[in-house]
Each structure stands twice: as structure tokens, then as C-alpha cells.
Motif scaffolding. Structure first.
Motif, PDB file in Angstrom:
ATOM      1  N   LEU A  99       0.831  -1.203   0.000  1.00  0.00           N
ATOM      2  CA  LEU A  99       0.000   0.000   0.000  1.00  0.00           C
ATOM      3  C   LEU A  99       0.873   1.265   0.000  1.00  0.00           C
ATOM      4  N   THR A 100       1.966   1.243   0.724  1.00  0.00           N
ATOM      5  CA  THR A 100       2.862   2.404   0.738  1.00  0.00           C
ATOM      6  C   THR A 100       3.435   2.665  -0.654  1.00  0.00           C
ATOM      7  N   ALA A 101       3.799   1.575  -1.365  1.00  0.00           N
ATOM      8  CA  ALA A 101       4.329   1.738  -2.727  1.00  0.00           C
ATOM      9  C   ALA A 101       3.259   2.291  -3.676  1.00  0.00           C
ATOM     10  N   GLN A 102       1.996   1.788  -3.546  1.00  0.00           N
ATOM     11  CA  GLN A 102       0.906   2.283  -4.406  1.00  0.00           C
ATOM     12  C   GLN A 102       0.643   3.759  -4.163  1.00  0.00           C
ATOM     13  N   ILE A 103       0.657   4.176  -2.882  1.00  0.00           N
ATOM     14  CA  ILE A 103       0.417   5.585  -2.562  1.00  0.00           C
ATOM     15  C   ILE A 103       1.525   6.452  -3.155  1.00  0.00           C
ATOM     16  N   GLY A 104       2.758   5.961  -3.107  1.00  0.00           N
ATOM     17  CA  GLY A 104       3.863   6.709  -3.704  1.00  0.00           C
ATOM     18  C   GLY A 104       3.693   6.876  -5.208  1.00  0.00           C
ATOM     19  N   GLN A 105       3.219   5.791  -5.876  1.00  0.00           N
ATOM     20  CA  GLN A 105       2.997   5.881  -7.320  1.00  0.00           C
ATOM     21  C   GLN A 105       1.882   6.883  -7.642  1.00  0.00           C
ATOM     22  N   LEU A 106       0.800   6.869  -6.863  1.00  0.00           N
ATOM     23  CA  LEU A 106      -0.309   7.812  -7.096  1.00  0.00           C
ATOM     24  C   LEU A 106       0.162   9.261  -6.900  1.00  0.00           C
ATOM     25  N   LEU A 107       0.945   9.495  -5.859  1.00  0.00           N
ATOM     26  CA  LEU A 107       1.441  10.851  -5.638  1.00  0.00           C
ATOM     27  C   LEU A 107       2.341  11.302  -6.788  1.00  0.00           C
ATOM     28  N   GLU A 108       3.166  10.380  -7.299  1.00  0.00           N
ATOM     29  CA  GLU A 108       4.041  10.718  -8.418  1.00  0.00           C
ATOM     30  C   GLU A 108       3.220  11.043  -9.666  1.00  0.00           C
ATOM     31  N   ALA A 109       2.152  10.224  -9.920  1.00  0.00           N
ATOM     32  CA  ALA A 109       1.284  10.490 -11.073  1.00  0.00           C
ATOM     33  C   ALA A 109       0.572  11.828 -10.921  1.00  0.00           C
ATOM     34  N   GLN A 110       0.158  12.143  -9.676  1.00  0.00           N
ATOM     35  CA  GLN A 110      -0.514  13.427  -9.430  1.00  0.00           C
ATOM     36  C   GLN A 110       0.426  14.600  -9.716  1.00  0.00           C
ATOM     37  N   LEU A 146      -6.972   9.062  -3.363  1.00  0.00           N
ATOM     38  CA  LEU A 146      -5.945   9.229  -2.341  1.00  0.00           C
ATOM     39  C   LEU A 146      -6.558   9.243  -0.950  1.00  0.00           C
ATOM     40  N   GLU A 147      -7.724   9.906  -0.825  1.00  0.00           N
ATOM     41  CA  GLU A 147      -8.410   9.902   0.467  1.00  0.00           C
ATOM     42  C   GLU A 147      -8.818   8.490   0.857  1.00  0.00           C
ATOM     43  N   ASN A 148      -9.304   7.721  -0.146  1.00  0.00           N
ATOM     44  CA  ASN A 148      -9.661   6.326   0.143  1.00  0.00           C
ATOM     45  C   ASN A 148      -8.428   5.515   0.573  1.00  0.00           C
ATOM     46  N   ASN A 149      -7.303   5.777  -0.123  1.00  0.00           N
ATOM     47  CA  ASN A 149      -6.075   5.078   0.250  1.00  0.00           C
ATOM     48  C   ASN A 149      -5.611   5.463   1.650  1.00  0.00           C
ATOM     49  N   ASP A 150      -5.785   6.767   1.973  1.00  0.00           N
ATOM     50  CA  ASP A 150      -5.433   7.193   3.332  1.00  0.00           C
ATOM     51  C   ASP A 150      -6.292   6.471   4.363  1.00  0.00           C
ATOM     52  N   GLU A 151      -7.573   6.321   4.042  1.00  0.00           N
ATOM     53  CA  GLU A 151      -8.468   5.614   4.973  1.00  0.00           C
ATOM     54  C   GLU A 151      -8.050   4.150   5.106  1.00  0.00           C
ATOM     55  N   GLU A 152      -7.730   3.533   3.946  1.00  0.00           N
ATOM     56  CA  GLU A 152      -7.272   2.136   4.007  1.00  0.00           C
ATOM     57  C   GLU A 152      -5.962   2.017   4.782  1.00  0.00           C
ATOM     58  N   LEU A 153      -5.082   3.018   4.595  1.00  0.00           N
ATOM     59  CA  LEU A 153      -3.811   2.988   5.317  1.00  0.00           C
ATOM     60  C   LEU A 153      -4.035   3.118   6.820  1.00  0.00           C
ATOM     61  N   LYS A 154      -4.991   3.979   7.202  1.00  0.00           N
ATOM     62  CA  LYS A 154      -5.323   4.098   8.621  1.00  0.00           C
ATOM     63  C   LYS A 154      -5.845   2.767   9.166  1.00  0.00           C
TER      64      LYS A 154
END
Length: 556
Positions: free
Chosen positions: A69-80, A190-198
Motif C-alpha cells: 500500500l505504501t508503494a501504491q500511494i507513492g505511485q499515485l502521488l508521483e502520477a498526481q 488518495l483519500e480512500n487510500n489514506d483511509e485504508e492505510l489508517k
């Protein structure tokens, strides 16, 4: 009279037979009960092992999920970030094109000027035509001006530029709208990913709490298992016949019946003695240590443990605890050094082991001596009136922890360093030759090792203490040939061993008062005997008939 005596002997024989029958029945029942509880202990160990493996696997799976999940969030932030950069570039391009379209405004003024010139030319042509018509003179045709050819091309180009600018503006507006929609979608994702990360963090926190609870339970159950075996456990080790005994032609009167009992042939008949474990003459040093190494884990868990060898002079105590001279068959002490650091390495990811320290003493003629100080250095210090010799005394803290005041404590970072300290201590120990042992230990060797650790999960700190004691041999002066100074040593040794026996008997019988203060030996070992401490006593005996009295004294 003879008949009465015969009847009396028959009655005695019958009573002895009944007693022996009841003794065998009792031993059989005890063996069955011990086997039953041993099976239960084995089942409990297997359950604990399976549950620990499951918890470790589940913890590993959750860690992998969190990393993914941390790697996916990093990829999304890079795409953003890439999408924002592309939007900025397109907006800048649109602004440049807009500025370019504004610069085309002079073309409209030029168009109006050309229209005025054309109107003026047509008016002039009409005036000339009227004049010629009036004079009726033929006039050659006027060629069209160059501006009349350039003007339509310029107007066409201006219309083409305006249409392109309009299309570009529409395309840019569509791209901005699409980017805005994509940005909103990315923000929601990203908000959904943050919720999943929490949620993942919360689940991981629960897993850590469960792991801490499970480890506490494992420690509790492990301690319960050891307590079920007995806080004071007694092993018996039977050594082989030595050369002197074999040369004297002495018979073997002691034998191993099974793993829990030994038999002794006495003038009054065969007697059996029960123990928690019996090692025969063929048992190796490794086999003896395997049944004692579980107590090393208790030291790492923060408990006090005491292991000591007891027996007559020449029965093999030092071989059991220390090993042979060239260490081809190391004893319990060197193997314990390796076991301590092996366990700390295995648990280095869960615990921080701060200190492994030790002090090493000998009790010689009822006087404690620091074995890190050589006898020569101590003797030289005593001869100098200006110097103050350090006196080793036993003290207790408010928490009941026993320590040797005046003794030097040294730290070790490896088993090799700890063994080097041990060799230094052994070199300063008192030994002497007797009729029963060429290198008889004339003092009690006391090795104390402290292990301090901190749990990396909850920060709790625990301290365990391991006391390893090689006792001097109990002996009879008439048999060992002790005289003068050696006789004084023997009396001191027998007195301290008698005090230790009284303490062990009081603890086994759960007496309210335990006579620890009767000897400095029992004072040193006080916090490792009784309470929550775990004690292992290894009784070493000789199989020879010539040592029958000493063997019976050790067994009883």
C-alpha cells in the motif's frame, strides 16, 4: 526359644516383603502420574509452537500488505505531480497563444485602411472615367494596384489564425476540465487510500498488541511448565569407573535403572533412589546440557536461575560444570555462555540486550575472594601496610537482589569474551591433590551472569541472573588423607555443604524459615534459591564399592 526366634524372623521377613511390595506399587503409581503429566506438557509445547508460527506468519503477511500500500500511494502521488506539471505547461502554452492572438489586432486596422484606400481609388477612377467620357477620348485601362491582390490573402490568413486560436482555446478548456475531473478523482482515490492505510495501521497496531499479549502468555506458560517440573529439580549423574578404582578391583555397586532412578547394592540389600533425571556413565556432556539448557531461556526472560553440582571429591562435579582441560568436552558453564549469546542473537529484532555482565568468586575457608584478582596480587597487597585490600561482602538491595560488594564486575559482548573471563577466574582458583583426586577443588566456584534486556515493542526492561556453581567435594578426612591446612579446608567445605543441604531441605518442605544466613555460600545463592527462582542440582556419584558410604550420603 528357637521356635520363637524363627517365628520372629519370619514376621520380620514378611514385613520387609510387604514394605518392598508397597514401595514398588508406589513407584509404579508415581511413574504413571509422571508419564501422564509429561504427555500433557508435550501437547502444550506443540500447541504453543503451532500458535507462535501462525502469529509470525500473520505478522509477516500484514507487513507485506503495508509495504504494498505504501508503494501504491507513492505511485499515485508521483502520477498526481506529473499531471499537475503537464497542466501547468498546457496553461502556459495557452497563455502564449492568447498573447499571440492579441498581436494580430493590427491586421484588422490594416484591413480597414485598405478598404479606405480601395474606396478612394474607385472614387478617383470614377472621376477620371467621367472626365474621359466628357472628352470622349479613349483611356487605357488602369492596372489593378498590388494591394488589391495582397489584401484578400491577408484577410484569409487573419481568418485562419482566428479560427485556429478559437479551436486551441476550446481544446485547452476541454483539457483543463478533464484534468480537473481527473484531479478530483485522484484526490478521492488518495483519500480512500489514506483511509485504508489508517485501517491497516490500526490492524497492525492490534497485531502488535496481540503479539505482545501472546509473548507474555508464552513467557507465563513457559514458566508454568518449568514450575510444573519443580522449582527445585534434582538430576543424578553416574560417572564411569576410574583407573584407581579399576586397579583396586572394586565392584560396581551403583547402576541406572531407568531415566528416573538409580539402584545401589548395600549390605542391607538393594536400594533405589528417584530423581527428575538420571544420566548413566555413557551419557555425553551434550546430553546433560540439553536437559539444562531450557533454564537459559528463563534467564533471558528475566528470572533467576541457579545450576550447581554436588557430590564427593572425585565424583565428576568439575567435569560436569567446567569440562576437561583442553575443552574437547566442555561442561555446562562454557555451553551456557554460548547459549546466552545464541538466544540474544535470535531475539535481536524483538529485544535490545543492553548488558551481559559477570562477576566470579570463590568461597575458600569461609572467605569470599574475587577471582578476577590473582592470588599473587592479593598476597602482595596484604604484605604492604599502606595498601587497602578489597574485601568481598554479600549485600542485598531493597528489592532482594543479592550482589557481591567489593568484587569486580566485567561486561562481555560475546561468548568468547565471557569464556576468556572464565579462564582467568579458573586460573586463580585453589586446587590441591588428595588421595581421592589429583586436582581436587578446595573451594566453591561461583559464576554469576546478569542479562539486561529491553522490549522494543513496549519498552519494558527485565534483568535475569544465572548462577553457576561448582561446589567443592564433600569428603572424609580419614579417607582423603587431609592434614593440617587441608583438614581446615575440608572442615570449611563440609560446613558450607551442610548449610546448603539445610536450605534445600527447608525449601523442599516449604518451611516458613529458610536458614540462608548459616553460610556465606547460601547467602550468595539466596536470590537464586526459592521464590520465583529456578534451581537445578546435579548430584554426581561414583559407581565403585569403595565409595559406597560417600555415595549413599550424597543420594540421601
Amino acid at each position: 526359644m528357637a521356635a520363637m526366634e524363627k517365628k520372629h524372623l519370619e514376621t520380620i521377613q514378611e514385613q520387609e516383603d510387604n514394605f518392598q511390595f508397597q514401595t514398588r506399587e508406589t513407584q509404579l503409581v508415581l511413574h504413571r502420574v509422571k508419564s501422564h503429566y509429561q504427555n500433557k506438557l508435550n501437547t502444550l509445547r506443540r500447541i504453543l509452537s503451532v500458535y507462535q508460527e501462525k502469529m509470525e506468519k500473520k505478522n509477516y503477511d500484514w507487513e507485506r500488505k503495508v509495504e504494498t500500500l505504501t508503494a501504491q500511494i507513492g505511485q499515485l502521488l508521483e502520477a498526481q505531480r506529473a499531471e499537475r506539471s503537464r497542466s501547468k505547461e498546457e496553461a502556459q502554452q495557452w497563455q502564449n497563444e492568447k498573447n499571440c492572438s492579441d498581436s494580430e489586432q493590427p491586421l484588422e486596422g490594416a484591413n480597414a485602411r485598405l478598404e479606405d484606400l480601395k474606396e478612394s481609388l474607385h472614387q478617383r477612377e470614377k472621376e477620371i472615367s467621367d472626365l474621359l467620357e466628357a472628352d470622349k477620348t479613349p483611356i487605357p485601362p488602369v492596372p489593378p494596384p498590388p494591394c488589391s491582390v495582397l489584401l484578400p490573402a491577408v484577410i484569409h490568413k487573419a481568418h485562419a489564425v482566428c479560427s485556429v486560436v478559437t479551436e486551441s482555446r476550446d481544446h485547452l478548456d476541454r483539457m483543463i476540465e478533464e484534468n480537473r475531473v481527473a484531479l478530483v478523482a485522484a484526490r478521492e482515490k488518495l483519500e480512500n487510500n489514506d483511509e485504508e492505510l489508517k485501517q491497516e495501521k490500526e490492524e497492525k497496531r492490534k497485531i502488535v498488541e496481540n503479539y505482545t499479549l501472546e509473548r507474555t502468555l508464552r513467557k507465563k506458560y513457559y514458566n508454568m511448565v518449568e514450575d510444573m517440573k519443580g522449582k527445585i529439580r534434582v538430576f543424578c549423574r553416574l560417572r564411569p569407573m576410574n583407573r584407581n578404582e579399576a586397579g583396586q578391583g572394586g565392584a560396581t555397586v551403583v547402576g541406572k535403572v531407568d531415566d528416573y532412578s538409580v539402584s545401589v547394592e548395600t549390605p542391607r540389600g538393594l536400594r533405589e533412589f528417584q530423581f527428575d533425571k538420571v544420566f548413566g556413565a555413557e551419557a555425553s556432556q551434550e546430553e546433560v546440557f540439553q536437559d539444562t539448557s531450557r533454564l537459559i531461556q528463563s534467564v533471558i526472560d528475566g528470572y533467576n536461575v541457579c545450576i550447581f553440582a554436588y557430590g564427593q571429591t572425585g565424583s565428576g562435579k568439575t567435569f560436569t560444570m567446567v569440562g576437561d582441560k583442553d575443552q574437547r568436552n566442555p561442561g555446562i558453564m562454557p555451553r551456557s555462555f554460548n547459549a546466552i549469546f545464541d538466544i540474544t542473537r535470535e531475539n535481536s529484532s524483538k529485544f535490545e540486550f543492553k548488558v551481559v555482565s559477570a562477576y566470579m568468586l570463590e568461597l575458600y575457608n569461609d572467605r569470599l575472594q574475587d577471582l578476577f584478582v590473582s592470588q599473587a596480587a592479593e598476597a602482595q597487597a596484604q604484605t604492604q601496610p599502606s595498601s587497602q585490600t578489597r574485601r568481598v561482602e554479600i549485600k542485598r538491595t531493597r528489592k532482594g537482589v543479592v550482589f557481591a560488594q567489593g568484587a569486580e564486575t566485567k561486561e562481555a559482548s560475546s561468548a568468547q569474551e565471557l569464556y576468556a573471563l572464565f579462564q582467568q577466574a579458573c586460573a586463580n582458583r585453589h586446587i590441591a591433590a588428595t588421595k581421592m583426586n589429583v586436582e581436587s577443588s578446595r573451594s566453591h566456584l561461583i559464576i554469576v551472569i546478569m542479562v539486561e534486556s529491553r522490549n522494543l515493542t513496549n519498552g519494558s526492561v527485565s534483568t535475569g541472573k544465572l548462577s553457576l556453581v561448582d561446589l567443592a567435594g564433600s569428603e572424609r578426612a580419614a579417607k582423603t588423607g587431609a592434614k593440617d591446612h587441608q583438614l581446615k579446608e575440608a572442615n570449611s567445605i563440609n560446613k558450607s555443604l551442610s548449610a546448603l543441604g539445610d536450605v534445600i531441605s527447608a525449601l523442599s518442605a516449604d518451611l516458613p524459615h529458610v536458614p540462608y544466613r548459616n553460610s556465606k555460600l547460601t547467602q550468595v545463592m539466596q536470590d537464586s534459591l526459592g521464590g520465583n527462582a529456578k534451581t537445578l542440582m546435579i548430584v554426581n556419584i561414583s559407581p565403585s564399592e569403595s565409595n559406597l558410604d560417600e555415595t549413599l550420603t550424597s543420594l540421601m
